[in-house]
Design a protein around this motif. Structure first.
Motif, PDB file in Angstrom:
ATOM      1  N   VAL A 139      42.161 -12.675  49.320  1.00 13.48           N
ATOM      2  CA  VAL A 139      43.226 -12.627  48.321  1.00 13.48           C
ATOM      3  C   VAL A 139      43.094 -11.327  47.544  1.00 13.48           C
ATOM      4  N   VAL A 140      44.210 -10.601  47.442  1.00 17.24           N
ATOM      5  CA  VAL A 140      44.269  -9.360  46.673  1.00 17.24           C
ATOM      6  C   VAL A 140      45.167  -9.622  45.463  1.00 17.24           C
ATOM      7  N   ASP A 141      44.613  -9.484  44.270  1.00 16.17           N
ATOM      8  CA  ASP A 141      45.378  -9.630  43.027  1.00 16.17           C
ATOM      9  C   ASP A 141      45.387  -8.291  42.302  1.00 16.17           C
ATOM     10  N   VAL A 142      46.571  -7.838  41.930  1.00 19.54           N
ATOM     11  CA  VAL A 142      46.699  -6.656  41.085  1.00 19.54           C
ATOM     12  C   VAL A 142      47.479  -7.085  39.852  1.00 19.54           C
ATOM     13  N   SER A 143      46.846  -6.915  38.688  1.00 21.48           N
ATOM     14  CA  SER A 143      47.425  -7.375  37.423  1.00 21.48           C
ATOM     15  C   SER A 143      47.706  -6.196  36.503  1.00 21.48           C
ATOM     16  N   ASP A 144      48.827  -6.288  35.786  1.00 25.60           N
ATOM     17  CA  ASP A 144      49.129  -5.305  34.756  1.00 25.60           C
ATOM     18  C   ASP A 144      49.577  -6.054  33.505  1.00 25.60           C
ATOM     19  N   THR A 145      49.827  -5.318  32.434  1.00 25.07           N
ATOM     20  CA  THR A 145      50.127  -5.965  31.155  1.00 25.07           C
ATOM     21  C   THR A 145      51.606  -5.944  30.798  1.00 25.07           C
ATOM     22  N   ARG A 146      52.440  -5.542  31.716  1.00 25.44           N
ATOM     23  CA  ARG A 146      53.871  -5.521  31.444  1.00 25.44           C
ATOM     24  C   ARG A 146      54.480  -6.838  31.915  1.00 25.44           C
ATOM     25  N   THR A 147      55.081  -7.561  31.001  1.00 27.31           N
ATOM     26  CA  THR A 147      55.632  -8.884  31.316  1.00 27.31           C
ATOM     27  C   THR A 147      57.092  -8.820  31.716  1.00 27.31           C
ATOM     28  N   GLU A 148      57.857  -7.953  31.085  1.00 31.39           N
ATOM     29  CA  GLU A 148      59.315  -7.971  31.248  1.00 31.39           C
ATOM     30  C   GLU A 148      59.806  -7.371  32.557  1.00 31.39           C
ATOM     31  N   ARG A 149      58.996  -6.594  33.241  1.00 32.31           N
ATOM     32  CA  ARG A 149      59.428  -5.973  34.502  1.00 32.31           C
ATOM     33  C   ARG A 149      58.739  -6.673  35.655  1.00 32.31           C
ATOM     34  N   ARG A 150      59.464  -7.566  36.306  1.00 29.42           N
ATOM     35  CA  ARG A 150      58.908  -8.316  37.425  1.00 29.42           C
ATOM     36  C   ARG A 150      59.473  -7.773  38.731  1.00 29.42           C
ATOM     37  N   PRO A 151      58.589  -7.467  39.678  1.00 32.80           N
ATOM     38  CA  PRO A 151      59.060  -6.919  40.947  1.00 32.80           C
ATOM     39  C   PRO A 151      59.760  -7.975  41.795  1.00 32.80           C
ATOM     40  N   GLY A 152      60.528  -7.512  42.730  1.00 40.11           N
ATOM     41  CA  GLY A 152      61.205  -8.402  43.657  1.00 40.11           C
ATOM     42  C   GLY A 152      61.556  -7.671  44.927  1.00 40.11           C
ATOM     43  N   LEU A 153      61.888  -8.426  45.956  1.00 43.07           N
ATOM     44  CA  LEU A 153      62.292  -7.827  47.228  1.00 43.07           C
ATOM     45  C   LEU A 153      63.760  -7.432  47.150  1.00 43.07           C
ATOM     46  N   VAL A 154      63.999  -6.154  47.127  1.00 46.48           N
ATOM     47  CA  VAL A 154      65.355  -5.622  47.109  1.00 46.48           C
ATOM     48  C   VAL A 154      65.431  -4.571  48.205  1.00 46.48           C
ATOM     49  N   ASP A 202      44.996  -0.854  30.914  1.00 51.85           N
ATOM     50  CA  ASP A 202      44.570  -0.677  32.294  1.00 51.85           C
ATOM     51  C   ASP A 202      45.243  -1.695  33.206  1.00 51.85           C
ATOM     52  N   PHE A 203      45.107  -1.498  34.509  1.00 48.71           N
ATOM     53  CA  PHE A 203      45.469  -2.549  35.447  1.00 48.71           C
ATOM     54  C   PHE A 203      44.179  -3.044  36.088  1.00 48.71           C
ATOM     55  N   GLU A 204      44.237  -4.216  36.710  1.00 45.49           N
ATOM     56  CA  GLU A 204      43.039  -4.844  37.239  1.00 45.49           C
ATOM     57  C   GLU A 204      43.233  -5.231  38.700  1.00 45.49           C
ATOM     58  N   LEU A 205      42.215  -4.979  39.493  1.00 44.42           N
ATOM     59  CA  LEU A 205      42.188  -5.375  40.903  1.00 44.42           C
ATOM     60  C   LEU A 205      41.130  -6.450  41.073  1.00 44.42           C
ATOM     61  N   THR A 206      41.493  -7.536  41.749  1.00 39.77           N
ATOM     62  CA  THR A 206      40.539  -8.589  42.092  1.00 39.77           C
ATOM     63  C   THR A 206      40.680  -8.901  43.573  1.00 39.77           C
ATOM     64  N   LEU A 207      39.560  -8.892  44.277  1.00 41.52           N
ATOM     65  CA  LEU A 207      39.504  -9.311  45.673  1.00 41.52           C
ATOM     66  C   LEU A 207      38.693 -10.601  45.719  1.00 41.52           C
ATOM     67  N   SER A 208      39.243 -11.632  46.342  1.00 44.36           N
ATOM     68  CA  SER A 208      38.533 -12.897  46.537  1.00 44.36           C
ATOM     69  C   SER A 208      38.446 -13.132  48.034  1.00 44.36           C
ATOM     70  N   TYR A 209      37.226 -13.190  48.533  1.00 42.80           N
ATOM     71  CA  TYR A 209      37.004 -13.262  49.978  1.00 42.80           C
ATOM     72  C   TYR A 209      36.257 -14.537  50.324  1.00 42.80           C
ATOM     73  N   THR A 210      36.874 -15.360  51.145  1.00 41.80           N
ATOM     74  CA  THR A 210      36.227 -16.538  51.700  1.00 41.80           C
ATOM     75  C   THR A 210      35.999 -16.237  53.178  1.00 41.80           C
TER      76      THR A 210
END
Length: 143
Positions: free
Chosen positions: A88-103, A74-82
């Protein structure tokens, strides 16, 4: 002689965390539940913050489903609100080798603009390692 005392204002951080299936339906549900949670925290649907978070969650969840998918994980969403400070919006997945970037995408390309939108909408964003495996894309909004 005693040092002067300063009054610290207590800060409450509200957190919402949920796992979703790595499918388009899971990505849509993540966006809907993020907006529902913001509404519960006092930011109604259709407000500028709600619309911004909807776009950020939609882009990051779609990326997690499309590029970070590992079958059976699965992927995970976490919202942290102060309140009055930061979201803060965190979206986590389990794939390590494919890292996104600005292209920069090709001019007529149908894809490749998601992180450009996140970069434009968020105050800051980053890619963090997720332990024990995977990565987290974090987008922060100063309020």
């Amino acid at each position: 002689m005693t040092p002067p005392q300063t009054r610290e204002v207590p800060v409450t951080v509200r957190v919402f965390t949920q796992r979703f299936s790595s499918t388009p339906r899971g990505a849509r549900l993540a966006r809907r539940l993020a907006l529902h949670q913001l509404d519960r925290w006092g930011h109604a649907y259709g407000t500028p913050l709600s619309d911004t978070v909807a776009q950020i969650v939609a882009e990051l969840a779609a990326n997690a489903v499309t590029h970070g998918r590992v079958p059976g994980r699965d992927f995970e969403l976490t919202l942290s609100y102060t309140p009055e400070r930061r979201l803060v919006v965190d979206v986590s997945d389990t794939r390590t080798e494919r890292r996104p970037g600005l292209v920069a995408p090709l001019p007529l390309s149908d894809s490749g603009r998601g992180l450009l939108l996140v970069d434009a909408l968020a105050t800051r964003w980053d890619i963090l390692d997720r332990l024990p495996i995977g990565k987290t894309v974090r987008a922060e909004l100063d309020l």
